[in-house]
Design an enzyme around this catalytic site. Structure first.
Site, PDB file in Angstrom:
ATOM      1  N   SER A   1       0.833  -1.205   0.000  1.00 36.88           N
ATOM      2  CA  SER A   1       0.000   0.000   0.000  1.00 36.88           C
ATOM      3  C   SER A   1       0.878   1.270   0.000  1.00 36.88           C
ATOM      4  O   SER A   1       1.644   1.450  -0.945  1.00 36.88           O
ATOM      5  CB  SER A   1      -0.952  -0.078   1.201  1.00 36.88           C
ATOM      6  OG  SER A   1      -1.937   0.882   1.131  1.00 36.88           O
TER       7      SER A   1
ATOM      8  N   ASP B   1     -10.307  -3.863  -5.168  1.00 38.80           N
ATOM      9  CA  ASP B   1      -9.604  -2.978  -4.228  1.00 38.80           C
ATOM     10  C   ASP B   1     -10.208  -1.574  -4.310  1.00 38.80           C
ATOM     11  O   ASP B   1     -10.105  -0.913  -5.343  1.00 38.80           O
ATOM     12  CB  ASP B   1      -8.114  -2.964  -4.604  1.00 38.80           C
ATOM     13  CG  ASP B   1      -7.264  -2.271  -3.558  1.00 38.80           C
ATOM     14  OD1 ASP B   1      -7.777  -1.357  -2.891  1.00 38.80           O
ATOM     15  OD2 ASP B   1      -6.087  -2.640  -3.418  1.00 38.80           O
TER      16      ASP B   1
ATOM     17  N   HIS C   1      -8.357  -4.591  -0.699  1.00 38.33           N
ATOM     18  CA  HIS C   1      -7.036  -4.017  -0.451  1.00 38.33           C
ATOM     19  C   HIS C   1      -6.167  -4.903   0.443  1.00 38.33           C
ATOM     20  O   HIS C   1      -4.970  -4.680   0.570  1.00 38.33           O
ATOM     21  CB  HIS C   1      -7.233  -2.638   0.195  1.00 38.33           C
ATOM     22  CG  HIS C   1      -6.014  -1.765   0.131  1.00 38.33           C
ATOM     23  ND1 HIS C   1      -5.418  -1.392  -1.065  1.00 38.33           N
ATOM     24  CD2 HIS C   1      -5.277  -1.185   1.103  1.00 38.33           C
ATOM     25  CE1 HIS C   1      -4.368  -0.622  -0.806  1.00 38.33           C
ATOM     26  NE2 HIS C   1      -4.261  -0.481   0.497  1.00 38.33           N
TER      27      HIS C   1
HETATM   28  C1  MLT Z   1      -1.453   6.030  -0.143  1.00 37.97           C
HETATM   29  O1  MLT Z   1      -1.844   7.013   0.452  1.00 37.97           O
HETATM   30  O2  MLT Z   1      -0.246   5.770  -0.330  1.00 37.97           O
HETATM   31  C2  MLT Z   1      -2.492   5.100  -0.637  1.00 37.97           C
HETATM   32  O3  MLT Z   1      -3.735   5.692  -0.588  1.00 37.97           O
HETATM   33  C3  MLT Z   1      -2.488   3.823   0.087  1.00 37.97           C
HETATM   34  C4  MLT Z   1      -2.623   3.995   1.575  1.00 37.97           C
HETATM   35  O4  MLT Z   1      -3.650   4.433   2.069  1.00 37.97           O
HETATM   36  O5  MLT Z   1      -1.685   3.685   2.277  1.00 37.97           O
END
Ligand code: MLT
Length: 203
Positions: free
Chosen positions: A103, A153, A184
């Protein structure tokens, strides 16, 4: 300096695994995952320097899925510099770092690939997005990259995953994308697919 843990591996023919957690994680979060991928490699696990409502991240965002590009660029350089310092401090090969990110951690790993030719020797990107659009990527000739994506996701649309695959492939990288019918979350079947991919590039 970045808060981190380093474990020296038992097999010095292996690369160094760089662990990059998701939002709200820390340097402990992916240690178990790394053990599944390769328990014999060096392990460098880093905590993101940003706090969003108390949750560690690797760069700021303006809203969900909307990145603060100036901060992304700054934090990507900070991480790249940290890797060079850590390689000296712990005597590992700077040219053989393979990132494993989930992520937000996958997004900063992708940003390393988008901004620096020699930052990473490969990457496992679990549920990444395109870190930044409209820039020319460095040459990533034959850099092996695994993308794990969820067909449902809600944070990373299928389009984000395929766009990222297209951009990295156009830069010369060897991208393998694996799709899972989940959201996700990181499932065991995705970790298993990443491990099979990792074994195939290290054999
Ligand atoms: C980010 O902010 O990098 C993406 O939305 C994934 C997350 O929430 O970590």
């Amino acid at each position: 300096m970045m808060q981190h843990i380093f474990h020296k591996g038992t097999d010095d023919t292996k690369p160094t695994l760089l662990l990059l957690h998701g939002t709200g994680g820390n340097e402990q979060s992916l240690v178990g995952l790394a053990q599944e991928i390769d328990a014999t490699a060096n392990l460098l696990s880093v905590r993101g320097n940003i706090l969003e409502n108390g949750m560690p991240r690797f760069f700021r965002r303006l809203a969900e899925g909307v990145f603060d590009i100036e901060d992304l660029i700054y934090r990507t350089q900070e991480l790249n510099d940290f890797l060079t310092e850590a390689a000296q401090q712990y005597s590992f090969d700077r040219q053989r770092v393979i990132a494993i990110g989930y992520s937000n951690g996958a997004n900063i790993a992708a940003s390393l690939l988008f901004h620096y030719e020699d930052a990473l020797a490969g990457a496992i990107l679990h549920h990444p997005m395109v870190p930044r659009r409209g820039i020319e990527l460095p040459v990533l000739q034959d850099v092996p990259i695994f993308i794990g994506a969820g067909t449902n996701d809600p944070l990373c649309s299928a389009q984000e995953s395929t766009d990222l695959e297209t951009l990295l492939t156009a830069a010369g990288a060897k991208v393998t994308t694996a799709w899972f019918d989940y959201g996700h979350q990181l499932t065991m079947s995705e970790v298993q697919a990443a491990k099979e991919w990792y074994d195939s590039i290290n054999s």
